[in-house]
Scaffold this motif. Structure first.
Motif, mmCIF file in Angstrom:
data_model
loop_
_atom_site.group_PDB
_atom_site.id
_atom_site.type_symbol
_atom_site.label_atom_id
_atom_site.label_comp_id
_atom_site.label_asym_id
_atom_site.label_seq_id
_atom_site.Cartn_x
_atom_site.Cartn_y
_atom_site.Cartn_z
ATOM 1 N N ALA A 9 0.925 -0.996 -0.151
ATOM 2 C CA ALA A 9 -0.030 -0.035 0.103
ATOM 3 C C ALA A 9 1.015 1.198 0.122
ATOM 4 N N GLU A 10 1.992 1.321 0.677
ATOM 5 C CA GLU A 10 3.098 2.553 0.835
ATOM 6 C C GLU A 10 3.583 2.525 -0.508
ATOM 7 N N ASN A 11 3.960 1.660 -1.139
ATOM 8 C CA ASN A 11 4.546 1.497 -2.657
ATOM 9 C C ASN A 11 3.519 2.273 -3.568
ATOM 10 N N HIS A 12 2.268 1.785 -3.419
ATOM 11 C CA HIS A 12 1.265 1.969 -4.508
ATOM 12 C C HIS A 12 0.945 3.600 -4.085
ATOM 13 N N ASP A 13 0.827 4.090 -2.656
ATOM 14 C CA ASP A 13 0.735 5.584 -2.628
ATOM 15 C C ASP A 13 1.805 6.505 -3.151
ATOM 16 N N ARG A 14 2.974 5.767 -2.882
ATOM 17 C CA ARG A 14 4.398 6.556 -3.275
ATOM 18 C C ARG A 14 4.194 6.881 -4.843
ATOM 19 N N ILE A 15 3.709 5.871 -5.691
ATOM 20 C CA ILE A 15 3.883 6.054 -7.044
ATOM 21 C C ILE A 15 2.777 6.853 -7.458
ATOM 22 N N VAL A 16 1.593 6.966 -6.917
ATOM 23 C CA VAL A 16 0.555 8.057 -7.191
ATOM 24 C C VAL A 16 1.074 9.313 -6.773
ATOM 25 N N ARG A 17 1.905 9.696 -5.496
ATOM 26 C CA ARG A 17 2.153 10.985 -5.210
ATOM 27 C C ARG A 17 3.170 11.530 -6.215
ATOM 28 N N VAL A 18 4.198 10.309 -6.514
ATOM 29 C CA VAL A 18 5.398 11.090 -7.403
ATOM 30 C C VAL A 18 4.648 11.277 -8.730
ATOM 31 N N ALA A 19 3.689 10.399 -9.158
ATOM 32 C CA ALA A 19 3.260 10.724 -10.646
ATOM 33 C C ALA A 19 2.420 11.995 -10.531
ATOM 34 N N ALA A 20 1.448 12.131 -9.334
ATOM 35 C CA ALA A 20 0.857 13.484 -9.170
ATOM 36 C C ALA A 20 1.879 14.824 -9.331
ATOM 37 N N LYS A 21 3.099 14.553 -8.780
ATOM 38 C CA LYS A 21 3.954 15.504 -8.674
ATOM 39 C C LYS A 21 4.456 15.843 -10.231
ATOM 40 N N LEU A 22 5.025 14.906 -10.809
ATOM 41 C CA LEU A 22 5.488 14.772 -12.158
ATOM 42 C C LEU A 22 4.513 15.164 -13.226
ATOM 43 N N PHE A 23 3.433 14.823 -13.086
ATOM 44 C CA PHE A 23 2.358 15.084 -13.960
ATOM 45 C C PHE A 23 2.116 16.631 -14.066
ATOM 46 N N ARG A 24 2.106 17.262 -12.929
ATOM 47 C CA ARG A 24 1.901 18.763 -12.607
ATOM 48 C C ARG A 24 3.161 19.524 -13.421
ATOM 49 N N GLU A 25 4.340 18.898 -13.041
ATOM 50 C CA GLU A 25 5.499 19.537 -13.405
ATOM 51 C C GLU A 25 5.810 19.402 -15.124
ATOM 52 N N LYS A 26 5.533 18.254 -15.442
ATOM 53 C CA LYS A 26 5.823 17.863 -16.872
ATOM 54 C C LYS A 26 4.653 17.525 -17.807
ATOM 55 N N HIS A 50 0.687 -2.718 -9.636
ATOM 56 C CA HIS A 50 -0.157 -1.620 -9.052
ATOM 57 C C HIS A 50 -1.277 -1.092 -10.032
ATOM 58 N N PHE A 51 -0.913 -1.213 -11.070
ATOM 59 C CA PHE A 51 -1.665 -0.186 -12.280
ATOM 60 C C PHE A 51 -1.615 -1.208 -13.462
ATOM 61 N N PRO A 52 -2.719 -1.336 -14.006
ATOM 62 C CA PRO A 52 -2.726 -2.238 -15.579
ATOM 63 C C PRO A 52 -2.221 -1.358 -16.815
ATOM 64 N N SER A 53 -2.269 -0.025 -16.378
ATOM 65 C CA SER A 53 -1.397 0.667 -17.627
ATOM 66 C C SER A 53 -1.308 2.292 -17.039
ATOM 67 N N LYS A 54 -0.546 2.932 -17.754
ATOM 68 C CA LYS A 54 -0.412 4.422 -17.375
ATOM 69 C C LYS A 54 -1.476 5.239 -17.384
ATOM 70 N N THR A 55 -2.646 4.791 -18.070
ATOM 71 C CA THR A 55 -3.953 5.744 -17.990
ATOM 72 C C THR A 55 -4.538 5.418 -16.734
ATOM 73 N N ALA A 56 -4.471 4.151 -16.412
ATOM 74 C CA ALA A 56 -4.969 4.046 -14.735
ATOM 75 C C ALA A 56 -4.294 4.726 -13.933
ATOM 76 N N LEU A 57 -2.976 4.785 -14.060
ATOM 77 C CA LEU A 57 -2.279 5.858 -12.870
ATOM 78 C C LEU A 57 -2.483 7.348 -13.336
ATOM 79 N N ILE A 58 -2.679 7.665 -14.456
ATOM 80 C CA ILE A 58 -3.375 9.174 -14.624
ATOM 81 C C ILE A 58 -4.440 9.447 -13.846
ATOM 82 N N GLY A 59 -5.512 8.543 -13.925
ATOM 83 C CA GLY A 59 -6.838 8.670 -13.340
ATOM 84 C C GLY A 59 -6.542 8.978 -11.878
ATOM 85 N N GLU A 60 -5.711 7.892 -11.378
ATOM 86 C CA GLU A 60 -5.595 8.111 -9.788
ATOM 87 C C GLU A 60 -4.604 9.325 -9.426
ATOM 88 N N ALA A 61 -3.663 9.339 -10.086
ATOM 89 C CA ALA A 61 -2.693 10.509 -9.891
ATOM 90 C C ALA A 61 -3.399 11.926 -10.050
#
Length: 198
Positions: A9-26, A50-61
């Motif tokens: 769960a911590e790894n999942h949350d970390r991926i989401v937090r990092v992606a949210a930051k990087l998506f906003r930056e780049k 954790h995610f079936p695709s980048k699209t799934a991560l985009i939604g959560e992030a």
């Protein structure tokens, strides 16, 4: 070595937090899975656990970024039970500090164009979160519910547009002028509205 549920769960949350930051930056298309996983200190292969695709991560992030960067976040330094007025929020939103920190800043300003290119489900999620942000702002504005909501749309769209323009203009005089002019106009307009209502 097998991960515990808590570690997973911590790894999942970390991926989401990092992606949210990087998506906003780049931007959503400006960052790949490899970069996200390196930043999260995890392997590329772990992503698909954790995610079936980048699209799934985009939604959560994106959802995380919207919650993490809402207008209420601009009130982190206020005592519990108190809220900043609209002019105070506008001053913080339309600041050089906010302009220069997209990774922690407004997800709407950073992601709206990217989300507009995503599928209907992603846009619906974005719309739900946008409704929440509009509600946060409308609560600070005078008038009945509909009038405050419409005023919130106008003010938020103005602030988002100004922030996008300021970021696009770099860090020079024009960028700061955009922030200053829009902030001052919004403050003056709000003062006039409150004066008329009083």
């Amino acid at each position: 070595m097998r991960l515990t549920k808590a570690q997973r769960a911590e790894n999942h949350d970390r991926i989401v937090r990092v992606a949210a930051k990087l998506f906003r930056e780049k931007g959503v298309d400006g960052v790949g899975i490899d970069e996200i996983m390196v930043e999260a200190s995890l392997t590329h292969g772990a992503f698909y656990g954790h995610f079936p695709s980048k699209t799934a991560l985009i939604g959560e992030a994106s959802a995380y970024a919207m919650d993490d960067s809402g207008l209420t976040r601009l009130e982190d330094d206020t005592p519990p039970g108190t809220r900043k007025s609209f002019p105070e929020l506008a001053r913080r939103y339309l600041s050089v500090e906010h302009r220069d920190d997209p990774g922690r800043g407004c997800a709407i300003a950073a992601l709206a164009v990217d989300i507009g290119r995503q599928d209907d489900a992603m846009q619906a999620l974005f719309a739900q979160n946008l409704e929440v942000r509009l509600g946060e702002l409308a609560e600070r504005l005078p008038g009945d519910r509909d009038a405050a909501r419409h005023d919130a749309m106008l003010k938020y769209a103005t602030m988002v547009g100004a922030l996008v323009m300021a970021r696009s203009a770099g860090k020079g005089a024009l960028s700061e002028e955009v922030l200053d002019v829009v902030r001052e106009r919004l403050e003056a307009e709000q003062a006039a509205t409150e004066s008329a209502v009083a």
